[in-house]
Scaffold this motif. Structure first.
Motif, PDB file in Angstrom:
ATOM      1  N   PHE A   1      -2.255   1.360 -10.079  1.00  0.00           N
ATOM      2  CA  PHE A   1      -2.984   2.260  -9.869  1.00  0.00           C
ATOM      3  C   PHE A   1      -2.821   2.219  -8.131  1.00  0.00           C
ATOM      4  O   PHE A   1      -2.411   3.059  -7.131  1.00  0.00           O
ATOM      5  CB  PHE A   1      -4.444   2.777  -9.880  1.00  0.00           C
ATOM      6  N   THR A   2      -3.139   0.367  -7.547  1.00  0.00           N
ATOM      7  CA  THR A   2      -2.508   1.303  -6.183  1.00  0.00           C
ATOM      8  C   THR A   2      -1.118   0.472  -5.357  1.00  0.00           C
ATOM      9  O   THR A   2      -1.047   0.696  -4.684  1.00  0.00           O
ATOM     10  CB  THR A   2      -3.150  -0.492  -5.469  1.00  0.00           C
ATOM     11  N   THR A   3      -0.170   0.586  -6.648  1.00  0.00           N
ATOM     12  CA  THR A   3       1.349   0.136  -6.316  1.00  0.00           C
ATOM     13  C   THR A   3       2.105   1.170  -7.094  1.00  0.00           C
ATOM     14  O   THR A   3       3.295   1.850  -6.338  1.00  0.00           O
ATOM     15  CB  THR A   3       1.474  -0.875  -6.750  1.00  0.00           C
ATOM     16  N   ALA A   4       1.327   2.469  -7.146  1.00  0.00           N
ATOM     17  CA  ALA A   4       1.893   4.555  -7.715  1.00  0.00           C
ATOM     18  C   ALA A   4       2.499   4.857  -6.750  1.00  0.00           C
ATOM     19  O   ALA A   4       2.004   4.333  -5.273  1.00  0.00           O
ATOM     20  CB  ALA A   4       1.166   4.579  -8.504  1.00  0.00           C
ATOM     21  N   GLY A   5       3.912   4.959  -6.553  1.00  0.00           N
ATOM     22  CA  GLY A   5       4.506   5.825  -5.543  1.00  0.00           C
ATOM     23  C   GLY A   5       5.047   5.155  -5.211  1.00  0.00           C
ATOM     24  O   GLY A   5       5.433   5.355  -3.588  1.00  0.00           O
ATOM     25  N   GLY A   6       5.221   3.446  -5.139  1.00  0.00           N
ATOM     26  CA  GLY A   6       6.453   2.408  -4.462  1.00  0.00           C
ATOM     27  C   GLY A   6       4.883   2.014  -3.040  1.00  0.00           C
ATOM     28  O   GLY A   6       5.832   1.487  -2.359  1.00  0.00           O
ATOM     29  N   LYS A   7       3.866   2.178  -3.238  1.00  0.00           N
ATOM     30  CA  LYS A   7       2.357   1.491  -2.275  1.00  0.00           C
ATOM     31  C   LYS A   7       3.142  -0.104  -2.207  1.00  0.00           C
ATOM     32  O   LYS A   7       3.042  -0.079  -3.643  1.00  0.00           O
ATOM     33  CB  LYS A   7       1.781   1.934  -2.344  1.00  0.00           C
ATOM     34  N   THR A   8       2.435  -0.492  -1.526  1.00  0.00           N
ATOM     35  CA  THR A   8       2.236  -1.814  -1.564  1.00  0.00           C
ATOM     36  C   THR A   8       1.793  -3.072  -2.483  1.00  0.00           C
ATOM     37  O   THR A   8       1.352  -3.346  -3.099  1.00  0.00           O
ATOM     38  CB  THR A   8       1.836  -2.819   0.079  1.00  0.00           C
ATOM     39  N   GLY A   9      -0.343  -1.752  -3.129  1.00  0.00           N
ATOM     40  CA  GLY A   9      -0.983  -2.109  -3.455  1.00  0.00           C
ATOM     41  C   GLY A   9      -1.802  -3.065  -2.968  1.00  0.00           C
ATOM     42  O   GLY A   9      -2.253  -3.789  -1.599  1.00  0.00           O
ATOM     43  N   TRP A  10      -2.962  -3.809  -3.540  1.00  0.00           N
ATOM     44  CA  TRP A  10      -4.439  -4.549  -2.862  1.00  0.00           C
ATOM     45  C   TRP A  10      -3.753  -6.147  -2.955  1.00  0.00           C
ATOM     46  O   TRP A  10      -4.145  -6.694  -1.977  1.00  0.00           O
ATOM     47  CB  TRP A  10      -4.981  -4.030  -3.552  1.00  0.00           C
ATOM     48  N   ILE A  11      -2.841  -6.236  -3.671  1.00  0.00           N
ATOM     49  CA  ILE A  11      -2.715  -7.766  -4.499  1.00  0.00           C
ATOM     50  C   ILE A  11      -1.191  -7.727  -3.666  1.00  0.00           C
ATOM     51  O   ILE A  11      -0.588  -8.246  -5.694  1.00  0.00           O
ATOM     52  CB  ILE A  11      -3.482  -8.375  -5.031  1.00  0.00           C
ATOM     53  N   PRO A  12      -0.121  -7.618  -2.697  1.00  0.00           N
ATOM     54  CA  PRO A  12       0.989  -7.798  -3.087  1.00  0.00           C
ATOM     55  C   PRO A  12       0.717  -9.685  -2.996  1.00  0.00           C
ATOM     56  O   PRO A  12       0.170 -10.180  -2.220  1.00  0.00           O
ATOM     57  CB  PRO A  12       1.480  -7.162  -1.855  1.00  0.00           C
TER      58      PRO A  12
END
Length: 584
Positions: free
Chosen positions: A534-545
């Motif tokens: 969910f946090t990387t949806a849409g090309g986002k970095t996310g919580w835990i890259p």
């Protein structure tokens, strides 16, 4: 001598009670040959050093692999942060799932002693395989060349994970049996030995953490500085020491006879109650079927008093008119004893308490995954010396080693004066304290990460996958709080699932307590997967890259803190409603 031999023969025939003479144990213990054992020559603390030594060496071997496994996967097998964390938690979850196999074999067929012996061999083979995979050049992945890190070959992965999961299988026969086997050395019918048994669980966990301390400090340093072949080889050697220690105490041990398959007995209760669904349960519980002998019909088990809950299951013990006419009460798929029915009731009553341990285990799983990855992007140097991030878990171990004797020698005697309980606090109270401390642990980890990210922004390190100049020693509070939580929750679980379980299901119930750790690891993997999705949806970095300076690991820690608060409140409700087992 002759009178003692005559008494031994009478005991074997069941014509007198063990506890009546005082010479023999009253809980049905036997020696390795199956003969009743003399109290003064066996068990008690005289047998425990061999069991504690076994556990200490075995845990040193296990944590010698588990503590730094995430580093091996990221640096040697060149996996990403999320993939490595998922593999570690999945493997650790399996290590706590396989005890169900060992528990059923121990309770039903082999007994705890032979189950430990057989699975220790499997464990040792797995340790040796893992050592070879990190030592033989053909089995080791190629080193990185600059920024290019070639992936391990399928064969290299196969050998490594084969050894790893042999260890998971081997530990399955040991984990549910060693603590129960140690507790078997104390006679439940003797009030003095019963108090000592409570102390045994504290020192059992203490021995676990002595092994873990050596692993998280010395073994981790060897792995990072002297090579992984030696770093895996030393734990394998200590597993050999564990096996030797265990067999050395054979003549002093007390053994409990296996009582047949607990799963079969539970199925018999369900089938019998279903077949008698139309029958009424009498208000007088003495009319329900139970053997007339003082001993239970279940081998190695005492009778359990009837309880008024779950009366639908009591139908399995209702004697029908047809059975009275025929006089045949021998088919357990039609008619079960009260003790057999109560066994299943006990497991059902323990279920809510058991379930609340899963979230705590998910919190505990962070110590070997995200706590380590958090430490990798902090300042790990003290002068010219570099601290392996995984070795910070030694502060969790130091916390346990600190709190166990404090709890056993100071807190328990003080609490005993106020509560009147033999062990100071009840097992349920002890576990509740641990759940509260786990909330503080996750909050401390989140605060450290907030400050680390703030410093990364201030120094413009967000876009660089480098360590932030904040000392790794800021992680000590979260490790120390987790250690204190362990002393309360995990030792409380050991006591609770041993004391409250039916006599012939103690290995199974120990395995169920370990299963919470497995499910906690799987829950951690599941949460990681969902959060990443969910946090990387849409090309986002996310919580835990892979570059944690760009992420928000603090959000993940706050999420676990919130889940822990909800879990603690649910636990309080379940603990208040729980009714204790009453042995006949």
């Amino acid at each position: 001598m002759g009178s003692i031999e005559e008494e031994r023969l009478l005991l074997e025939e069941g014509n007198i009670e063990n506890k009546s003479s005082g010479l023999y144990t009253g809980d049905g213990s036997v020696d390795i040959s199956g003969k009743p054992v003399l109290k003064q020559n066996t068990g008690n603390w005289r047998a425990c050093p061999f069991i504690l030594g076994t556990e200490c060496c075995e845990r040193l071997a296990y944590y010698g692999i588990a503590t730094n496994l995430v580093s091996y996967l990221t640096h040697k097998l060149h996996e990403g942060n999320v993939s490595a964390a998922r593999n570690v938690t999945t493997w650790q979850g399996t290590c706590y799932l396989t005890p169900l196999i060992g528990a059923v074999l121990a309770d039903a067929y082999w007994g705890r002693y032979w189950t430990i012996a057989a699975f220790s061999t499997i464990y040792f083979i797995g340790m040796c395989t893992l050592t070879l995979s990190a030592s033989i050049p053909a089995l080791k992945p190629a080193e990185c060349v600059g920024a290019l890190c070639p992936s391990a070959t399928p064969a290299q992965y196969a050998v490594f994970f084969f050894g790893l999961y042999l260890i998971a299988l081997g530990t399955g026969g040991i984990k549910p049996c060693v603590s129960s086997f140690g507790a078997d050395q104390f006679d439940d019918t003797d009030s003095n030995e019963r108090v000592k048994k409570g102390s045994f669980f504290n020192w059992f966990y203490f021995s676990i953490n002595i092994g873990a301390l050596i692993s998280s400090s010395l073994i981790v340093w060897i792995q990072d500085n002297a090579g992984w072949g030696l770093g895996f080889g030393i734990p394998a050697l200590f597993m050999g020491f564990a096996i030797a220690s265990f067999f050395s105490g054979t003549s002093l041990y007390r053994f409990q006879r296996p009582g047949g398959s607990p799963i079969t007995r539970m199925c018999q209760v369900l089938v019998a109650s279903f077949r008698k669904w139309n029958l009424e349960v009498p208000n007088d519980s003495t009319l329900l079927y139970e053997t007339q002998d003082k001993a239970s019909a279940i081998e190695g088990s005492r009778k359990i008093e009837h309880s008024d809950e779950l009366r639908c299951l009591d139908k399995a013990a209702v004697v029908s008119d047809a059975e009275i006419k025929s006089g045949d009460f021998s088919n357990p798929w039609i008619l079960c004893t009260v003790t057999q029915v109560e066994e299943l009731k006990i497991l059902i009553r323990m279920f809510p308490i058991w379930a609340t341990g899963i979230v705590f285990s998910a919190v505990y799983a962070q110590m070997s995954t995200l706590f380590v990855e958090q430490g990798m992007v902090m300042d790990t140097s003290i002068g010219s010396f570099t601290i392996p991030p995984a070795s910070l878990s030694s502060f969790d171990v130091i916390s346990v080693i600190f709190w166990v004797p404090i709890y056993d020698k100071i807190i328990v005697p003080i609490a005993r004066k106020f509560t009147g309980k033999e062990r100071g606090f009840s097992e349920l109270q002890r576990m509740g304290i641990g759940l509260f401390l786990s909330v503080l642990c996750m909050s401390a980890a989140a605060v450290v990460e907030i400050n680390r990210l703030r410093l990364a922004r201030e120094l413009e390190l967000v876009d660089q996958n480098v360590s932030v100049p904040i000392s790794i020693f800021w992680q000590i509070p979260q490790y120390f709080l987790l250690g204190a939580a362990e002393v309360c929750t995990f030792i409380g679980q050991l006591e609770f699932f041993y004391d409250q379980s039916p006599d012939a299901m103690r290995s199974l119930c120990s395995a169920l307590s370990l299963l919470t750790t497995a499910l906690g690891n799987y829950l951690s993997s599941f949460i990681l997967t969902v959060v990443t999705y969910f946090t990387t949806a849409g090309g986002k970095t996310g919580w835990i890259p892979d570059n944690l300076n760009k992420g928000h690991l603090d959000y993940f820690f706050w999420l676990l803190a919130g889940l822990s608060i909800f879990n603690m409140l649910l636990y309080v409700v379940c603990a208040k409603r729980y009714k204790q087992k009453k042995a006949g």
